[in-house]
Design a protein around this motif. Structure first.
Motif, PDB file in Angstrom:
ATOM      1  N   TRP A 281       0.841  -1.203   0.000  1.00  0.00           N
ATOM      2  CA  TRP A 281       0.000   0.000   0.000  1.00  0.00           C
ATOM      3  C   TRP A 281       0.871   1.246   0.000  1.00  0.00           C
ATOM      4  O   TRP A 281       1.932   1.282   0.630  1.00  0.00           O
ATOM      5  N   ARG A 282       0.405   2.254  -0.720  1.00  0.00           N
ATOM      6  CA  ARG A 282       1.047   3.572  -0.718  1.00  0.00           C
ATOM      7  C   ARG A 282      -0.034   4.615  -0.455  1.00  0.00           C
ATOM      8  O   ARG A 282      -1.146   4.509  -0.981  1.00  0.00           O
ATOM      9  N   LEU A 283       0.276   5.604   0.379  1.00  0.00           N
ATOM     10  CA  LEU A 283      -0.689   6.662   0.683  1.00  0.00           C
ATOM     11  C   LEU A 283      -0.504   7.848  -0.270  1.00  0.00           C
ATOM     12  O   LEU A 283       0.622   8.246  -0.552  1.00  0.00           O
ATOM     13  N   ARG A 284      -1.657   8.359  -0.734  1.00  0.00           N
ATOM     14  CA  ARG A 284      -1.633   9.567  -1.571  1.00  0.00           C
ATOM     15  C   ARG A 284      -2.614  10.585  -0.998  1.00  0.00           C
ATOM     16  O   ARG A 284      -3.697  10.222  -0.529  1.00  0.00           O
ATOM     17  N   PRO A 293      -5.321   5.068   0.559  1.00  0.00           N
ATOM     18  CA  PRO A 293      -4.365   4.013   0.176  1.00  0.00           C
ATOM     19  C   PRO A 293      -4.580   3.564  -1.265  1.00  0.00           C
ATOM     20  O   PRO A 293      -5.713   3.407  -1.721  1.00  0.00           O
ATOM     21  N   PHE A 294      -3.481   3.354  -1.978  1.00  0.00           N
ATOM     22  CA  PHE A 294      -3.516   2.828  -3.332  1.00  0.00           C
ATOM     23  C   PHE A 294      -2.502   1.692  -3.425  1.00  0.00           C
ATOM     24  O   PHE A 294      -1.416   1.757  -2.842  1.00  0.00           O
ATOM     25  N   LEU A 295      -2.832   0.675  -4.169  1.00  0.00           N
ATOM     26  CA  LEU A 295      -1.942  -0.473  -4.302  1.00  0.00           C
ATOM     27  C   LEU A 295      -0.754  -0.142  -5.206  1.00  0.00           C
ATOM     28  O   LEU A 295      -0.929   0.401  -6.300  1.00  0.00           O
ATOM     29  N   ALA A 296       0.419  -0.492  -4.710  1.00  0.00           N
ATOM     30  CA  ALA A 296       1.634  -0.341  -5.499  1.00  0.00           C
ATOM     31  C   ALA A 296       2.114  -1.738  -5.884  1.00  0.00           C
ATOM     32  O   ALA A 296       2.297  -2.599  -5.029  1.00  0.00           O
ATOM     33  N   ASP A 299       5.303  -3.017 -10.882  1.00  0.00           N
ATOM     34  CA  ASP A 299       5.422  -2.149 -12.051  1.00  0.00           C
ATOM     35  C   ASP A 299       5.585  -0.677 -11.679  1.00  0.00           C
ATOM     36  O   ASP A 299       6.143   0.102 -12.452  1.00  0.00           O
ATOM     37  N   ASP A 300       5.072  -0.288 -10.507  1.00  0.00           N
ATOM     38  CA  ASP A 300       5.164   1.127 -10.127  1.00  0.00           C
ATOM     39  C   ASP A 300       5.770   1.340  -8.738  1.00  0.00           C
ATOM     40  O   ASP A 300       5.707   2.447  -8.198  1.00  0.00           O
ATOM     41  N   ALA A 301       6.345   0.283  -8.164  1.00  0.00           N
ATOM     42  CA  ALA A 301       6.997   0.433  -6.853  1.00  0.00           C
ATOM     43  C   ALA A 301       8.412  -0.106  -6.940  1.00  0.00           C
ATOM     44  O   ALA A 301       8.653  -1.167  -7.521  1.00  0.00           O
ATOM     45  N   GLU A 308       8.094   4.662   1.099  1.00  0.00           N
ATOM     46  CA  GLU A 308       6.717   5.075   1.397  1.00  0.00           C
ATOM     47  C   GLU A 308       5.729   3.956   1.087  1.00  0.00           C
ATOM     48  O   GLU A 308       4.625   4.197   0.611  1.00  0.00           O
ATOM     49  N   LEU A 309       6.140   2.732   1.352  1.00  0.00           N
ATOM     50  CA  LEU A 309       5.300   1.566   1.121  1.00  0.00           C
ATOM     51  C   LEU A 309       4.941   0.903   2.451  1.00  0.00           C
ATOM     52  O   LEU A 309       5.729   0.929   3.399  1.00  0.00           O
ATOM     53  N   PHE A 310       3.762   0.289   2.469  1.00  0.00           N
ATOM     54  CA  PHE A 310       3.269  -0.306   3.714  1.00  0.00           C
ATOM     55  C   PHE A 310       2.787  -1.739   3.450  1.00  0.00           C
ATOM     56  O   PHE A 310       1.942  -1.965   2.578  1.00  0.00           O
TER      57      PHE A 310
END
Length: 467
Positions: A281-284, A293-296, A299-301, A308-310
């Motif tokens: 999870w990444r917070l925006r 929360p958005f899934l990372a 491909d994008d993490a 900044e990942l959880f």
């Protein structure tokens, strides 16, 4: 001469330039050979090809001048093999002496093998009431005369003296039974090389049992690799899967639990690869004070490079299930978390059961909801790599005989080094490695626990973390 033996024996002691048989060399060999022809002694200084340190000189009395004109091990190898052939190899902490000789012979392309008896284990079996079984303790306990400790022939004589005393007390029958138990040949399936029982070391490590087509049937790790692997073929297990299906065994030794676990993960990856859907999870901040929360995904993490990942999850479904549990525990709004469709002005499904404090209908400020979300995810935050570049995590075994340098960079395990050349190659490697969540967790545990020595390595041509 009526000797207290039932088979040819050779009592062995070595002096070495250090305790690591992968790096150090034999300095002196002492043998006491005992067979039906009597007792013979043989000793030789060995030119190790490397300087003798002041510490070793202080311990043994052997210095560079004493070995300058001595033969190298290669010149003594044939004579030594002849004297050891067909005899029970008896040594105190036999793993040390046997390991050093195997390493020296291996450098010459010789696969040296012998049936080995450790007098530490023998003493423990004969005298279980005692806690200490080091050589100095045994010398004092049994009243053995020791002329010059830490000289090879003198210490080999001590072992022969101890053997004779044990033959008298606790007696020949007890001694014979203990020796038989400690040297009993392992029972292995007919498709496995019987030499395997001798090759497996009694130290930490990981192993894989392989089938006829090379498929992995079982993986594991142990503090005593030999004992653990052979246990799969003991008793009734011998004829049952997976033992009955095993055609080959692959294993890796290690200095301790840390290395054994890393080896185990690598073996496990053959059956269970790194999850292709690995995500976190990444917070925006979608509006001032409103964090979602958005899934990372890979491909994008940049796992290991993005701080900044959880959480770490094998699938997106697993990630959403974990987030749902957090929502229930912390009174978070499932609609705001993206776990259900958000309907402006209408309550989420959790409001009715009082599991949401109403941020979805304006009863709670978005910033308060976001603060609670951050606190809930905070314990799951992936740690940033705490070093500027690659490092070696150094693990030593309890006897100081094995020193493993595990090379790691950005939570990725590059490999094991037991010499300077391999260490440099791993540190300078440009190979891109995937992020393994199991490796990450193991590394984090040991780095945070400060239980291993850390050596900073030159970054070389280190690549950016692989996605």
């Amino acid at each position: 001469m009526n000797l207290p033996i039932s088979r040819p024996l050779v009592f062995v002691d070595l002096e070495t330039t250090g305790a690591n048989f992968a790096r150090d060399r034999v300095l002196e060999v002492g043998l006491v050979e005992v067979d039906e022809h009597g007792v013979r002694e043989w000793a030789a200084l060995v030119n190790p090809g490397v300087p003798v340190t002041p510490f070793i000189t202080g311990l043994t009395g052997i210095d560079d001048t004493m070995v300058a004109d001595a033969p190298g091990f290669e010149r003594l190898a044939d004579e030594l093999r002849r004297r050891l052939a067909g005899k029970l190899f008896v040594a105190h902490n036999a793993r040390f002496d046997y390991g050093f000789l195997k390493a020296e012979f291996a450098r010459l392309g010789v696969d040296f093998r012998a049936t080995v008896l450790c007098t530490v284990k023998l003493s423990r079996k004969l005298f279980p009431q005692h806690n200490r079984h080091n050589l100095d303790t045994l010398i004092e306990r049994h009243g053995v005369a020791a002329d010059a400790r830490h000289r090879a022939l003198a210490d080999a004589r001590v072992l022969w003296d101890l053997w004779q005393r044990w033959h008298a007390d606790p007696g020949a029958d007890a001694l014979a039974a203990a020796v038989a138990a400690l040297t009993q040949a392992a029972t292995l399936p007919p498709d496995l090389d019987p030499a395997l029982a001798d090759e497996l070391p009694d130290i930490h490590g990981a192993y894989a049992l392989l089938g006829a087509d090379g498929e992995t049937l079982l993986t594991g790790r142990a503090s005593n690799l030999r004992q653990k692997v052979l246990s799969h073929f003991a008793g009734a297990r011998f004829s049952l899967p997976p033992a009955s299906l095993v055609r080959r065994i692959e294993w890796f030794d290690a200095a301790g639990e840390f290395g054994a676990r890393l080896h185990e993960i690598r073996l496990q990856r053959r059956r269970k690869p790194i999850p292709a859907e690995l995500c976190a999870w990444r917070l925006r901040e979608v509006a001032p004070g409103d964090f979602r929360p958005f899934l990372a995904t890979p491909d994008d993490a940049r796992f290991g490079g993005d701080d900044e990942l959880f959480g770490l999850y094998g699938t997106q479904r697993e990630a959403r299930q974990a987030l749902r549990k957090l929502a229930e525990a912390h009174f978070l709004c499932p609609a705001r978390l993206g776990l259900e469709a958000e309907k402006p002005g209408k309550p989420c499904s959790a409001v009715k059961g009082h599991h949401c404090r109403g941020v979805c209908v304006g009863k709670e400020d978005a910033s308060r909801h976001s603060a609670r979300l951050m606190a809930a995810l905070g314990k799951l935050k992936l740690k940033a790599w705490p070093f500027a570049g690659p490092v070696a995590l150094v693990e030593r075994d309890a006897f100081g005989m094995i020193e493993d340098f595990h090379v790691v960079d950005r939570w990725r395990y590059r490999g094991l080094a037991r010499n300077d050349e391999t260490l440099r190659e791993l540190a300078e490697s440009a190979e891109e490695l995937p992020f393994d969540p199991d490796v990450y967790r193991v590394l984090l545990k040991y780095i945070q626990g400060n239980s291993l020595r850390v050596v900073t390595l030159p970054a070389g041509s280190s690549p950016a973390p692989a996605r």
